[in-house]
Design a protein around this motif. Structure first.
Motif, PDB file in Angstrom:
ATOM      1  N   VAL A  27       0.892  -1.241  -0.084  1.00 37.08           N
ATOM      2  CA  VAL A  27      -0.069  -0.166   0.147  1.00 37.08           C
ATOM      3  C   VAL A  27       0.882   1.213  -0.133  1.00 37.08           C
ATOM      4  O   VAL A  27       1.796   1.186   0.435  1.00 37.08           O
ATOM      5  CB  VAL A  27      -0.857   0.236   1.431  1.00 37.08           C
ATOM      6  CG1 VAL A  27      -1.876  -1.175   1.180  1.00 37.08           C
ATOM      7  CG2 VAL A  27      -0.053  -0.185   2.534  1.00 37.08           C
ATOM      8  N   ALA A  28       0.232   2.576  -0.252  1.00 37.53           N
ATOM      9  CA  ALA A  28       1.149   3.564  -0.574  1.00 37.53           C
ATOM     10  C   ALA A  28       1.631   4.130   0.993  1.00 37.53           C
ATOM     11  O   ALA A  28       2.668   4.397   1.072  1.00 37.53           O
ATOM     12  CB  ALA A  28       0.103   4.603  -0.963  1.00 37.53           C
ATOM     13  N   ILE A  29       0.691   3.909   2.062  1.00 34.85           N
ATOM     14  CA  ILE A  29       1.078   4.550   3.386  1.00 34.85           C
ATOM     15  C   ILE A  29       0.677   3.418   4.266  1.00 34.85           C
ATOM     16  O   ILE A  29      -0.858   3.188   4.100  1.00 34.85           O
ATOM     17  CB  ILE A  29       0.592   5.906   3.713  1.00 34.85           C
ATOM     18  CG1 ILE A  29       1.196   6.917   2.996  1.00 34.85           C
ATOM     19  CG2 ILE A  29       0.620   5.860   5.328  1.00 34.85           C
ATOM     20  CD1 ILE A  29       0.397   8.264   3.213  1.00 34.85           C
ATOM     21  N   GLN A  30       1.360   2.654   4.726  1.00 39.87           N
ATOM     22  CA  GLN A  30       0.845   1.789   5.936  1.00 39.87           C
ATOM     23  C   GLN A  30       1.273   2.243   7.313  1.00 39.87           C
ATOM     24  O   GLN A  30       2.151   2.609   7.579  1.00 39.87           O
ATOM     25  CB  GLN A  30       1.794   0.369   5.886  1.00 39.87           C
ATOM     26  CG  GLN A  30       1.682  -0.740   6.954  1.00 39.87           C
ATOM     27  CD  GLN A  30       0.289  -1.296   6.998  1.00 39.87           C
ATOM     28  OE1 GLN A  30       0.109  -1.971   5.794  1.00 39.87           O
ATOM     29  NE2 GLN A  30      -0.711  -1.235   7.846  1.00 39.87           N
ATOM     30  N   PRO A  31      -0.218   2.843   8.019  1.00 40.99           N
ATOM     31  CA  PRO A  31       0.051   3.408   9.148  1.00 40.99           C
ATOM     32  C   PRO A  31       0.838   2.819  10.242  1.00 40.99           C
ATOM     33  O   PRO A  31       0.849   1.678  10.362  1.00 40.99           O
ATOM     34  CB  PRO A  31      -1.377   3.480   9.661  1.00 40.99           C
ATOM     35  CG  PRO A  31      -2.337   3.348   8.541  1.00 40.99           C
ATOM     36  CD  PRO A  31      -1.522   2.560   7.368  1.00 40.99           C
ATOM     37  N   GLY A  32       1.998   3.447  10.492  1.00 38.95           N
ATOM     38  CA  GLY A  32       2.839   3.008  11.588  1.00 38.95           C
ATOM     39  C   GLY A  32       3.948   2.305  11.115  1.00 38.95           C
ATOM     40  O   GLY A  32       4.888   1.929  11.814  1.00 38.95           O
ATOM     41  N   ASP A  33       4.126   1.790   9.939  1.00 40.95           N
ATOM     42  CA  ASP A  33       5.098   1.332   9.393  1.00 40.95           C
ATOM     43  C   ASP A  33       5.554   2.106   8.019  1.00 40.95           C
ATOM     44  O   ASP A  33       5.314   1.802   7.080  1.00 40.95           O
ATOM     45  CB  ASP A  33       4.577  -0.076   8.764  1.00 40.95           C
ATOM     46  CG  ASP A  33       5.425  -0.899   8.462  1.00 40.95           C
ATOM     47  OD1 ASP A  33       6.768  -0.692   8.268  1.00 40.95           O
ATOM     48  OD2 ASP A  33       5.412  -1.917   7.749  1.00 40.95           O
ATOM     49  N   PRO A  34       6.622   2.767   8.231  1.00 42.24           N
ATOM     50  CA  PRO A  34       7.165   3.600   7.285  1.00 42.24           C
ATOM     51  C   PRO A  34       7.890   2.597   6.021  1.00 42.24           C
ATOM     52  O   PRO A  34       7.763   2.670   5.104  1.00 42.24           O
ATOM     53  CB  PRO A  34       8.449   4.430   7.818  1.00 42.24           C
ATOM     54  CG  PRO A  34       7.802   4.703   9.056  1.00 42.24           C
ATOM     55  CD  PRO A  34       7.287   3.244   9.504  1.00 42.24           C
ATOM     56  N   ASP A  35       8.488   1.587   6.551  1.00 40.63           N
ATOM     57  CA  ASP A  35       9.508   0.743   5.807  1.00 40.63           C
ATOM     58  C   ASP A  35       8.248  -0.222   4.984  1.00 40.63           C
ATOM     59  O   ASP A  35       8.668  -0.620   3.976  1.00 40.63           O
ATOM     60  CB  ASP A  35      10.280  -0.220   6.581  1.00 40.63           C
ATOM     61  CG  ASP A  35      11.282   0.558   7.221  1.00 40.63           C
ATOM     62  OD1 ASP A  35      11.811   1.591   6.727  1.00 40.63           O
ATOM     63  OD2 ASP A  35      11.825   0.010   8.155  1.00 40.63           O
ATOM     64  N   GLY A  36       7.118  -0.310   5.194  1.00 39.34           N
ATOM     65  CA  GLY A  36       6.112  -1.059   4.533  1.00 39.34           C
ATOM     66  C   GLY A  36       5.165  -0.242   3.445  1.00 39.34           C
ATOM     67  O   GLY A  36       4.082  -0.623   3.140  1.00 39.34           O
ATOM     68  N   SER A  37       5.658   1.064   3.469  1.00 41.40           N
ATOM     69  CA  SER A  37       5.013   2.054   2.630  1.00 41.40           C
ATOM     70  C   SER A  37       5.707   2.474   1.197  1.00 41.40           C
ATOM     71  O   SER A  37       6.570   2.815   1.278  1.00 41.40           O
ATOM     72  CB  SER A  37       4.890   3.443   3.313  1.00 41.40           C
ATOM     73  OG  SER A  37       4.111   3.330   4.749  1.00 41.40           O
ATOM     74  N   ILE A  38       4.982   2.199   0.071  1.00 47.06           N
ATOM     75  CA  ILE A  38       5.406   2.615  -1.084  1.00 47.06           C
ATOM     76  C   ILE A  38       5.794   4.080  -1.044  1.00 47.06           C
ATOM     77  O   ILE A  38       6.816   4.222  -1.732  1.00 47.06           O
ATOM     78  CB  ILE A  38       4.405   2.207  -2.187  1.00 47.06           C
ATOM     79  CG1 ILE A  38       3.968   0.789  -2.267  1.00 47.06           C
ATOM     80  CG2 ILE A  38       4.608   2.694  -3.557  1.00 47.06           C
ATOM     81  CD1 ILE A  38       2.838   0.404  -2.970  1.00 47.06           C
ATOM     82  N   LEU A  39       4.909   4.887  -0.646  1.00 46.74           N
ATOM     83  CA  LEU A  39       5.405   6.336  -0.670  1.00 46.74           C
ATOM     84  C   LEU A  39       6.796   6.514  -0.181  1.00 46.74           C
ATOM     85  O   LEU A  39       7.653   7.163  -0.853  1.00 46.74           O
ATOM     86  CB  LEU A  39       4.411   7.085   0.037  1.00 46.74           C
ATOM     87  CG  LEU A  39       4.552   8.645   0.218  1.00 46.74           C
ATOM     88  CD1 LEU A  39       4.301   9.460  -1.148  1.00 46.74           C
ATOM     89  CD2 LEU A  39       3.736   9.448   1.350  1.00 46.74           C
ATOM     90  N   LEU A  40       7.085   6.192   0.791  1.00 49.81           N
ATOM     91  CA  LEU A  40       8.504   6.247   1.521  1.00 49.81           C
ATOM     92  C   LEU A  40       9.605   5.682   0.602  1.00 49.81           C
ATOM     93  O   LEU A  40      10.572   6.114   0.386  1.00 49.81           O
ATOM     94  CB  LEU A  40       8.683   5.911   2.920  1.00 49.81           C
ATOM     95  CG  LEU A  40       9.828   6.371   3.505  1.00 49.81           C
ATOM     96  CD1 LEU A  40       9.433   7.956   3.863  1.00 49.81           C
ATOM     97  CD2 LEU A  40       9.979   5.730   4.891  1.00 49.81           C
ATOM     98  N   TYR A  41       9.169   4.476   0.055  1.00 53.06           N
ATOM     99  CA  TYR A  41      10.271   3.525  -0.633  1.00 53.06           C
ATOM    100  C   TYR A  41      10.322   4.279  -1.924  1.00 53.06           C
ATOM    101  O   TYR A  41      11.668   4.462  -2.193  1.00 53.06           O
ATOM    102  CB  TYR A  41       9.524   2.282  -1.033  1.00 53.06           C
ATOM    103  CG  TYR A  41      10.365   1.490  -2.030  1.00 53.06           C
ATOM    104  CD1 TYR A  41      11.447   0.740  -1.647  1.00 53.06           C
ATOM    105  CD2 TYR A  41      10.034   1.483  -3.526  1.00 53.06           C
ATOM    106  CE1 TYR A  41      12.367   0.063  -2.576  1.00 53.06           C
ATOM    107  CE2 TYR A  41      10.890   0.701  -4.267  1.00 53.06           C
ATOM    108  CZ  TYR A  41      12.174   0.005  -3.825  1.00 53.06           C
ATOM    109  OH  TYR A  41      12.672  -0.732  -4.814  1.00 53.06           O
ATOM    110  N   ARG A  42       9.510   5.194  -2.585  1.00 55.17           N
ATOM    111  CA  ARG A  42       9.875   5.714  -4.062  1.00 55.17           C
ATOM    112  C   ARG A  42      10.382   7.096  -3.530  1.00 55.17           C
ATOM    113  O   ARG A  42      11.332   7.563  -4.612  1.00 55.17           O
ATOM    114  CB  ARG A  42       8.425   5.822  -4.575  1.00 55.17           C
ATOM    115  CG  ARG A  42       7.789   4.648  -4.982  1.00 55.17           C
ATOM    116  CD  ARG A  42       6.614   4.782  -6.195  1.00 55.17           C
ATOM    117  NE  ARG A  42       7.253   4.922  -7.176  1.00 55.17           N
ATOM    118  CZ  ARG A  42       6.873   4.781  -8.425  1.00 55.17           C
ATOM    119  NH1 ARG A  42       5.381   4.667  -8.202  1.00 55.17           N
ATOM    120  NH2 ARG A  42       7.295   4.901  -9.574  1.00 55.17           N
TER     121      ARG A  42
END
Length: 253
Positions: free
Chosen positions: A201-216
């Motif tokens: 998902v784009a933003i996984q609440p509480g999990d920056p490393d699991g968020s596409i937004l931060l990865y990109r």
């Protein structure tokens, strides 16, 4: 976000690489990239763009990277209005980006008030107009959410909005987006390809490393990174801010 100073660039620490110009013609706009010479005395038009190998020195560390000046056609990647890549137009600025204090010759004054007093602007009340956070630390009392949302607004929302070039992604990062899934909360990608980094998902609440937004935001791979143009390295401070905000979010997808 807005920088909390107006002292100009420290030229003893800066190398000018490019100046991008939008020119208004009779019925349209045209984008023109200018590249600065080695002597830093003049910039020359080069519609083909350019690339230069540079070394970024920061905090006693060095990073090798290639600085890329987009060609004239690539400017439409952000400056098109979402209807046609040929309809280039200015992206901003917005009132919320301008609503800040600056130091003028006669003292400090809100920029919108100054323009109004000098006949350059009408119909705007700075006390009720929206206001983006200042970079990097915000004003006193500004929340982490406001600072992170301001960062995404000014760096991403020119494409990620209902009428922008990235409207088909369904991810809208404007400051006034309130629908959680539009903002990316638990939102699956539409067509990100390898840009997902195997995140769901784009933003996984509480999990920056699991968020596409931060990865990109972190990636420097041309096929993955966001924004797609206009950067050659990852903005570590911006990544840290958005990561802190995502980590603070509650909920579970």
């Amino acid at each position: 976000m807005l920088y909390d100073n107006n002292d100009g660039l420290p030229m003893d620490q800066v190398r000018l690489m490019e100046t991008r110009v939008l020119v208004k013609l009779k019925e349209s706009w045209v984008a023109l990239p200018y590249i600065w010479n080695e002597a830093q005395t003049e910039a020359f038009l080069d519609v083909a763009g350019d690339s230069t190998n540079l070394t970024l020195v920061k905090n006693d560390s060095e990073e090798q990277f290639t600085y890329i000046v987009p060609d004239a056609n690539e400017c439409a990647g952000c400056h098109a209005d979402g209807k046609s890549r040929k309809l280039v137009k200015p992206i901003g600025p917005r009132i919320r980006h301008l609503n800040r204090d600056l130091v003028y010759a006669d003292g400090k004054q809100n920029q919108l008030d100054y323009w109004t007093a000098h006949g350059l602007l009408t119909g705007v009340d700075s006390t009720t107009a929206t206001q983006n956070a200042l970079w990097p630390n915000g004003r006193a009392g500004e929340t982490l959410e406001h600072r992170a949302r301001s960062y995404l607004d000014i760096n991403c929302a020119h494409c990620h909005n209902p009428k922008g070039a990235a409207k088909n992604s369904g991810l809208w990062l404007t400051w006034d987006t309130t629908t959680p899934v539009r903002l990316g909360f638990c939102k699956p990608p539409v067509a990100a390809g390898k840009g997902t980094g195997d995140r769901k998902v784009a933003i996984q609440p509480g999990d920056p490393d699991g968020s596409i937004l931060l990865y990109r935001m972190q990636s420097n791979d041309p096929g993955e990174m966001m924004p797609e143009l206009g950067r050659s390295t990852s903005h570590a401070e911006g990544v840290a801010l958005v990561s802190e905000w995502i980590a603070s979010l509650e909920g579970d997808c």
